[in-house]
Design an enzyme around this catalytic site. Structure first.
Site, short mmCIF file in Angstrom:
data_model
loop_
_atom_site.label_atom_id
_atom_site.label_comp_id
_atom_site.label_asym_id
_atom_site.label_seq_id
_atom_site.Cartn_x
_atom_site.Cartn_y
_atom_site.Cartn_z
N GLY A 31 38.17 46.53 37.66
CA GLY A 31 36.85 46.60 38.26
C GLY A 31 36.44 45.35 39.00
O GLY A 31 37.26 44.49 39.32
N LEU A 33 35.23 45.44 42.03
CA LEU A 33 36.09 45.78 43.16
C LEU A 33 35.86 44.88 44.38
O LEU A 33 34.75 44.43 44.63
CB LEU A 33 35.86 47.23 43.57
CG LEU A 33 36.10 48.30 42.49
CD1 LEU A 33 35.87 49.70 43.06
CD2 LEU A 33 37.50 48.19 41.89
N HIS A 37 41.31 45.88 46.17
CA HIS A 37 41.30 47.17 45.47
C HIS A 37 41.06 48.32 46.46
O HIS A 37 41.68 49.37 46.36
CB HIS A 37 40.17 47.21 44.43
CG HIS A 37 40.24 46.15 43.38
ND1 HIS A 37 39.30 45.15 43.28
CD2 HIS A 37 41.13 45.93 42.38
CE1 HIS A 37 39.60 44.37 42.25
NE2 HIS A 37 40.71 44.80 41.71
N GLY A 147 49.04 46.04 43.57
CA GLY A 147 49.00 45.02 44.61
C GLY A 147 50.08 43.97 44.40
O GLY A 147 50.33 43.53 43.28
N LYS A 149 49.77 41.03 45.14
CA LYS A 149 49.14 39.78 44.68
C LYS A 149 49.62 39.48 43.26
O LYS A 149 49.82 38.34 42.89
CB LYS A 149 47.63 39.94 44.70
CG LYS A 149 46.96 38.96 43.80
CD LYS A 149 45.69 38.43 44.31
CE LYS A 149 45.18 37.40 43.34
NZ LYS A 149 44.82 38.02 42.05
#
Ligand code: AMP
Length: 285
Positions: A31, A33, A37, A147, A149
């Site tokens: 969350g 976001l 996201h 992701g 990342k």
């Protein structure tokens, strides 16, 4: 957009989707976001009939001295952003719903975790793999979006999906960055204004490393030194690690060849930031 808070209702919803032959794209998050996201959600929207977003700050993946309690949360904002991104179902369970009793079985990750964040956050990836095993069983998606990342997480999820035979396609999405190069992260809000100005140096350091490889550097130690030096010169952050490995195996590789990752973690006063870049060494000319 439906908001579901119980596992039972989630399973009923997903059963209905499957019986109609619909493909399901799943984006698990904690969350708060941001654009990173949203990019995952957009990718899921492109490829699937139904998009499921989960928002769950998973206590199992936080160490005792980590930021579980102060991890940023704003479900009203998340709901609004999810709706705008075309999410069909937002799964937002409580900790009690997900872990009503102490676990009698837990997933332990054995490969790809003795380095990078796995080394400095012992048990973190066991917590990630355990919650994902639960979420995959609850949602049973066609595709799951993660992701780059969190490149080590992608490598671990790749192992989880293969080893446990989840019939799920893993989709890895490139890192989304601010205009100045800083990787978007829910934790960026904890940077002081001064640190926020310094933080893009992390990505610049990675770009310098990529450039050095392009110019023929093949010694991982030299790449590492270059990145450390750049971060120390340009930020007041404390380096947690700067490492160079093969990707996704996360094994040492010298001289550099094949697909490699340069990954970094830097501690600022109230936030620990991570970033990475993957490079195909032979095609980086
Ligand atoms: P988190 O809420 O931090 O657990 O992240 C949920 C998912 O969003 C993970 O798969 C992350 O890798 C992904 N994600 C987080 N930040 C970014 C970003 N800047 N670019 C792309 N994906 C991201």
């Amino acid at each position: 957009m439906k908001i579901v808070t119980t596992i039972q209702e989630m399973q009923q919803q997903m059963k209905a989707c499957r019986s109609q032959g619909k493909t399901v794209g799943f984006v698990p998050t904690m969350g708060y976001l941001h654009e990173g996201h949203i990019t995952l959600l957009k990718e899921a929207r492109k490829d699937n009939d139904v998009v499921v977003l989960s928002v769950f700050v998973n206590p199992l993946q936080f160490g005792p001295n980590e930021d579980f309690d102060r991890y940023p949360r704003d479900i009203a904002r998340d709901e609004k952003m999810a709706k705008e991104a075309g999410v069909d179902i937002l799964f937002y369970p409580s900790v009690e719903e997900m872990y009503p009793r102490p676990l009698s079985v837990q997933v332990i990750v054995k490969e790809r975790v003795d380095v990078l964040c796995g080394k400095s956050r012992p048990g973190h990836f066991d917590g990630v793999a355990t919650v994902l095993t639960k979420l995959f069983h609850i949602v049973m998606p066609t595709r799951a979006y993660f992701g780059m990342k969190d490149a080590q997480q992608v490598a671990v999820v790749d192992g989880l999906i293969r080893d446990f035979n989840f019939p799920i396609e893993l989709v890895a999405v490139p890192t989304v960055r601010e205009a100045d190069g800083l990787a978007k992260s829910s934790r960026n809000v904890y940077l002081s204004p001064e640190e926020r100005k310094e933080a893009p140096a992390l990505y610049r350091a990675l770009q310098k490393a990529q450039e050095a490889i392009k110019n023929g550097e093949r010694e991982p130690a030299a790449i590492r030194d270059l990145v450390i030096d750049y971060i120390q010169t340009n930020t007041n952050g404390v380096i947690d690690y700067v490492e160079v490995y093969s990707y996704p195996e996360l094994k040492p590789v010298a001289p550099l060849s094949g697909k490699i990752i340069i990954a970094i973690a830097v501690r600022f006063t109230n936030a620990r930031l991570i970033d990475n870049i993957t490079v195909d060494v032979e095609s980086s000319y």
